[in-house]
Design an enzyme around this catalytic site. Structure first.
Site, PDB file in Angstrom:
ATOM      1  N   GLY A  57       0.862  -1.244  -0.013  1.00  0.00           N
ATOM      2  CA  GLY A  57      -0.056  -0.037   0.069  1.00  0.00           C
ATOM      3  C   GLY A  57       0.832   1.256  -0.121  1.00  0.00           C
ATOM      4  O   GLY A  57       0.274   2.453   0.150  1.00  0.00           O
TER       5      GLY A  57
ATOM      6  N   SER B 258       1.873   8.297   1.960  1.00  0.00           N
ATOM      7  CA  SER B 258       1.011   6.999   2.360  1.00  0.00           C
ATOM      8  C   SER B 258       1.252   6.560   3.629  1.00  0.00           C
ATOM      9  O   SER B 258       2.361   6.767   4.105  1.00  0.00           O
ATOM     10  CB  SER B 258       1.310   5.893   1.415  1.00  0.00           C
ATOM     11  OG  SER B 258       1.200   6.123   0.096  1.00  0.00           O
TER      12      SER B 258
ATOM     13  N   ASP C 254      -1.119  -6.204  -7.523  1.00  0.00           N
ATOM     14  CA  ASP C 254      -2.604  -5.661  -7.723  1.00  0.00           C
ATOM     15  C   ASP C 254      -3.486  -6.593  -7.046  1.00  0.00           C
ATOM     16  O   ASP C 254      -3.548  -7.648  -7.379  1.00  0.00           O
ATOM     17  CB  ASP C 254      -2.903  -5.254  -9.002  1.00  0.00           C
ATOM     18  CG  ASP C 254      -4.204  -4.675  -9.079  1.00  0.00           C
ATOM     19  OD1 ASP C 254      -5.201  -5.082  -8.552  1.00  0.00           O
ATOM     20  OD2 ASP C 254      -4.353  -3.713 -10.168  1.00  0.00           O
ATOM     21  N   VAL C 255      -4.038  -6.123  -5.772  1.00  0.00           N
ATOM     22  CA  VAL C 255      -4.785  -7.033  -5.170  1.00  0.00           C
ATOM     23  C   VAL C 255      -6.173  -7.559  -5.990  1.00  0.00           C
ATOM     24  O   VAL C 255      -6.992  -8.528  -5.369  1.00  0.00           O
ATOM     25  CB  VAL C 255      -5.368  -6.673  -3.705  1.00  0.00           C
ATOM     26  CG1 VAL C 255      -4.027  -6.496  -2.796  1.00  0.00           C
ATOM     27  CG2 VAL C 255      -6.345  -5.323  -3.736  1.00  0.00           C
TER      28      VAL C 255
ATOM     29  N   ILE D 251      -4.568  -0.710   2.029  1.00  0.00           N
ATOM     30  CA  ILE D 251      -5.152  -0.681   0.655  1.00  0.00           C
ATOM     31  C   ILE D 251      -6.679  -0.283   0.732  1.00  0.00           C
ATOM     32  O   ILE D 251      -7.350  -0.974   1.517  1.00  0.00           O
ATOM     33  CB  ILE D 251      -4.696  -2.040  -0.025  1.00  0.00           C
ATOM     34  CG1 ILE D 251      -3.505  -2.112  -0.474  1.00  0.00           C
ATOM     35  CG2 ILE D 251      -5.674  -2.105  -1.355  1.00  0.00           C
ATOM     36  CD1 ILE D 251      -2.848  -3.414  -0.997  1.00  0.00           C
TER      37      ILE D 251
ATOM     38  N   TYR E  80     -18.298   9.681   3.188  1.00  0.00           N
ATOM     39  CA  TYR E  80     -17.466   8.402   3.394  1.00  0.00           C
ATOM     40  C   TYR E  80     -18.256   7.129   2.704  1.00  0.00           C
ATOM     41  O   TYR E  80     -17.542   6.183   2.103  1.00  0.00           O
ATOM     42  CB  TYR E  80     -17.109   7.771   4.824  1.00  0.00           C
ATOM     43  CG  TYR E  80     -15.794   7.103   4.934  1.00  0.00           C
ATOM     44  CD1 TYR E  80     -14.708   7.588   4.305  1.00  0.00           C
ATOM     45  CD2 TYR E  80     -15.790   5.975   5.373  1.00  0.00           C
ATOM     46  CE1 TYR E  80     -13.393   6.787   4.485  1.00  0.00           C
ATOM     47  CE2 TYR E  80     -14.686   5.148   5.657  1.00  0.00           C
ATOM     48  CZ  TYR E  80     -13.409   5.373   5.025  1.00  0.00           C
ATOM     49  OH  TYR E  80     -12.309   4.776   5.187  1.00  0.00           O
TER      50      TYR E  80
ATOM     51  N   LYS F 260     -15.343  -0.827   5.150  1.00  0.00           N
ATOM     52  CA  LYS F 260     -14.531  -0.818   6.254  1.00  0.00           C
ATOM     53  C   LYS F 260     -15.190  -1.537   7.330  1.00  0.00           C
ATOM     54  O   LYS F 260     -14.554  -2.264   8.266  1.00  0.00           O
ATOM     55  CB  LYS F 260     -14.176   0.632   6.850  1.00  0.00           C
ATOM     56  CG  LYS F 260     -13.224   1.458   5.945  1.00  0.00           C
ATOM     57  CD  LYS F 260     -11.907   0.873   5.778  1.00  0.00           C
ATOM     58  CE  LYS F 260     -10.997   1.813   5.170  1.00  0.00           C
ATOM     59  NZ  LYS F 260      -9.788   1.019   4.798  1.00  0.00           N
TER      60      LYS F 260
HETATM   61  P1  NAD Z   1      -2.889   5.963  -0.129  1.00  0.00           P
HETATM   62  O1  NAD Z   1      -3.614   6.582  -1.364  1.00  0.00           O
HETATM   63  O2  NAD Z   1      -1.434   6.492  -0.015  1.00  0.00           O
HETATM   64  O3  NAD Z   1      -2.788   4.581  -0.006  1.00  0.00           O
HETATM   65  C1  NAD Z   1      -3.816   3.708  -0.589  1.00  0.00           C
HETATM   66  C2  NAD Z   1      -2.890   2.372  -1.392  1.00  0.00           C
HETATM   67  O4  NAD Z   1      -4.009   1.553  -1.679  1.00  0.00           O
HETATM   68  C3  NAD Z   1      -2.379   3.268  -2.455  1.00  0.00           C
HETATM   69  O5  NAD Z   1      -0.863   2.480  -2.114  1.00  0.00           O
HETATM   70  C4  NAD Z   1      -2.918   2.344  -3.659  1.00  0.00           C
HETATM   71  O6  NAD Z   1      -1.918   2.108  -4.672  1.00  0.00           O
HETATM   72  C5  NAD Z   1      -3.262   1.074  -2.929  1.00  0.00           C
HETATM   73  N1  NAD Z   1      -4.428   0.260  -3.953  1.00  0.00           N
HETATM   74  C6  NAD Z   1      -5.381   0.798  -4.242  1.00  0.00           C
HETATM   75  N2  NAD Z   1      -6.104  -0.207  -5.172  1.00  0.00           N
HETATM   76  C7  NAD Z   1      -5.199  -1.165  -5.116  1.00  0.00           C
HETATM   77  C8  NAD Z   1      -4.954  -2.359  -5.741  1.00  0.00           C
HETATM   78  N3  NAD Z   1      -6.057  -2.781  -6.540  1.00  0.00           N
HETATM   79  N4  NAD Z   1      -4.416  -3.268  -5.672  1.00  0.00           N
HETATM   80  C9  NAD Z   1      -3.121  -2.916  -4.695  1.00  0.00           C
HETATM   81  N5  NAD Z   1      -3.139  -1.693  -4.188  1.00  0.00           N
HETATM   82  C10 NAD Z   1      -4.208  -0.760  -4.384  1.00  0.00           C
HETATM   83  O7  NAD Z   1      -3.762   6.418   1.199  1.00  0.00           O
HETATM   84  P2  NAD Z   1      -3.620   6.238   2.661  1.00  0.00           P
HETATM   85  O8  NAD Z   1      -4.449   7.113   3.364  1.00  0.00           O
HETATM   86  O9  NAD Z   1      -2.207   5.920   3.074  1.00  0.00           O
HETATM   87  O10 NAD Z   1      -4.507   4.849   2.735  1.00  0.00           O
HETATM   88  C11 NAD Z   1      -4.074   3.642   3.226  1.00  0.00           C
HETATM   89  C12 NAD Z   1      -5.065   2.945   4.154  1.00  0.00           C
HETATM   90  O11 NAD Z   1      -5.379   3.573   5.216  1.00  0.00           O
HETATM   91  C13 NAD Z   1      -6.552   2.514   3.409  1.00  0.00           C
HETATM   92  O12 NAD Z   1      -7.029   1.498   3.719  1.00  0.00           O
HETATM   93  C14 NAD Z   1      -7.226   3.983   3.896  1.00  0.00           C
HETATM   94  O13 NAD Z   1      -8.665   3.610   3.711  1.00  0.00           O
HETATM   95  C15 NAD Z   1      -6.661   3.741   5.117  1.00  0.00           C
HETATM   96  N6  NAD Z   1      -7.050   5.047   6.192  1.00  0.00           N
HETATM   97  C16 NAD Z   1      -6.769   6.267   5.829  1.00  0.00           C
HETATM   98  C17 NAD Z   1      -7.015   7.452   6.253  1.00  0.00           C
HETATM   99  C18 NAD Z   1      -6.459   8.664   5.885  1.00  0.00           C
HETATM  100  O14 NAD Z   1      -7.351   9.692   6.521  1.00  0.00           O
HETATM  101  N7  NAD Z   1      -5.590   9.000   5.179  1.00  0.00           N
HETATM  102  C19 NAD Z   1      -7.769   7.353   7.649  1.00  0.00           C
HETATM  103  C20 NAD Z   1      -7.841   5.872   8.296  1.00  0.00           C
HETATM  104  C21 NAD Z   1      -7.856   4.853   7.323  1.00  0.00           C
END
Ligand code: NAD
Length: 265
Positions: free
Chosen positions: A27, A33, A78-79, A102, A165, A172
């Protein structure tokens, strides 16, 4: 006495909590990230790192970030592709930690009323954001021959309605339920499975949510700590869960959100 306590805490921080452990982090997209902050903290704590990226578009960036962290392998996963998931089983001889960071949903579904979510949009969010955790756990559990820790990232929108959301909140909720079922299945192999519910952090994924800056403002105004959480704080909770300090914790959702989730009116 207080000074002594502080000193022992600092001392614990100096020791490397993940020394001798190998961690797979899925991810990382860029330096913002949450997965990158976690990879940095894992490295600081002495872990060997393996990183994945989603597709060719992210390859160069993630390879560069991986090199800066001394990652031993950086490869594509890619998941949504079974052949990529199958590769995870050949990742390494042994794994001690896996981080699933992810999520994905159509931007349109994060900007209109939830009731208008299409079947395709619903299934896409579930597939990438929730089912993938089950698939990753299945592929990597056989490598955790001495037990291990699996982590995923979730958000308060799983249990509360957070404007815009929408379909991601429902994904989630499925992700958090999956964490409990995975923890029950894998516990006998001493594999722990937990979720970190992070407060809002400005990342590429967060930018997809309409009016995200209002969420940041609400947390800053109302969270007990009167501020937003930092990626480093989320990452330190991940270190705890991946390390032996977290050895008694499984199937749980732990919050790193400056306390926002406890607040009512
Ligand atoms: P980010 O965009 O940096 O990370 C999201 C990642 O998901 C990316 O690396 C992207 O390439 C990957 N991804 C999406 N589709 C994919 C696929 N088909 N195969 C493989 N990888 C895939 O953003 P982030 O905020 O760091 O998100 C990471 C996690 O944290 C997510 O689950 C997000 O929901 C969660 N999260 C984020 C926040 C926030 O406010 N940023 C808060 C709570 C939870």
């Amino acid at each position: 006495m207080l000074e002594e306590t502080t000193r022992s805490v600092q001392c614990d921080f100096m020791s490397q909590l993940l020394e001798g452990k190998t961690a797979l982090v899925l991810g990382v997209a860029n330096r913002w990230s949450l997965a990158y902050a976690i990879a940095q903290a894992f490295r600081r704590e002495g872990a060997r790192l393996l990183l994945t990226y989603q597709g060719e578009r992210l390859q160069k960036t993630v390879e560069e970030l991986g090199a800066s962290l001394g990652a031993e392998r950086v490869f594509e996963c890619d998941v949504t592709r079974d052949e990529d998931l199958a590769k995870l089983t050949e990742t390494s001889e042994r794994l001690d930690a896996v981080v699933h960071s992810i999520a994905f949903a159509n931007q349109a579904d994060l900007a209109r009323p939830f009731v208008e979510t299409s079947r395709d949009g619903y299934l896409l969010a579930q597939n990438v954001s929730a089912y993938s955790m089950v698939a990753v756990a299945r592929a990597t559990a056989p490598l955790m021959t001495s037990g291990g820790a699996m982590l995923t990232l979730t958000y308060l929108g799983s249990t509360r309605v957070v404007t815009n959301y929408n379909v991601m909140g429902v994904a989630k909720a499925a992700l958090e339920a999956s964490v409990r079922y995975l923890a029950a299945d894998l516990g006998p192999q001493n594999i722990r499975v937990n979720a970190i519910s992070a407060g809002p952090v400005k990342t590429a994924a967060a930018r997809g949510i309409k009016d995200f800056s209002k969420v940041l403002e609400a947390v800053e105004a109302h969270a007990p700590l009167r501020r937003n959480v930092t990626p480093g704080e989320v990452a330190d909770l991940a270190v705890f869960l991946a390390s032996d300090l977290g050895r008694g914790v499984t199937g749980d959702v732990l919050f790193a959100d400056a306390g926002y989730h406890i607040m009512g009116l």
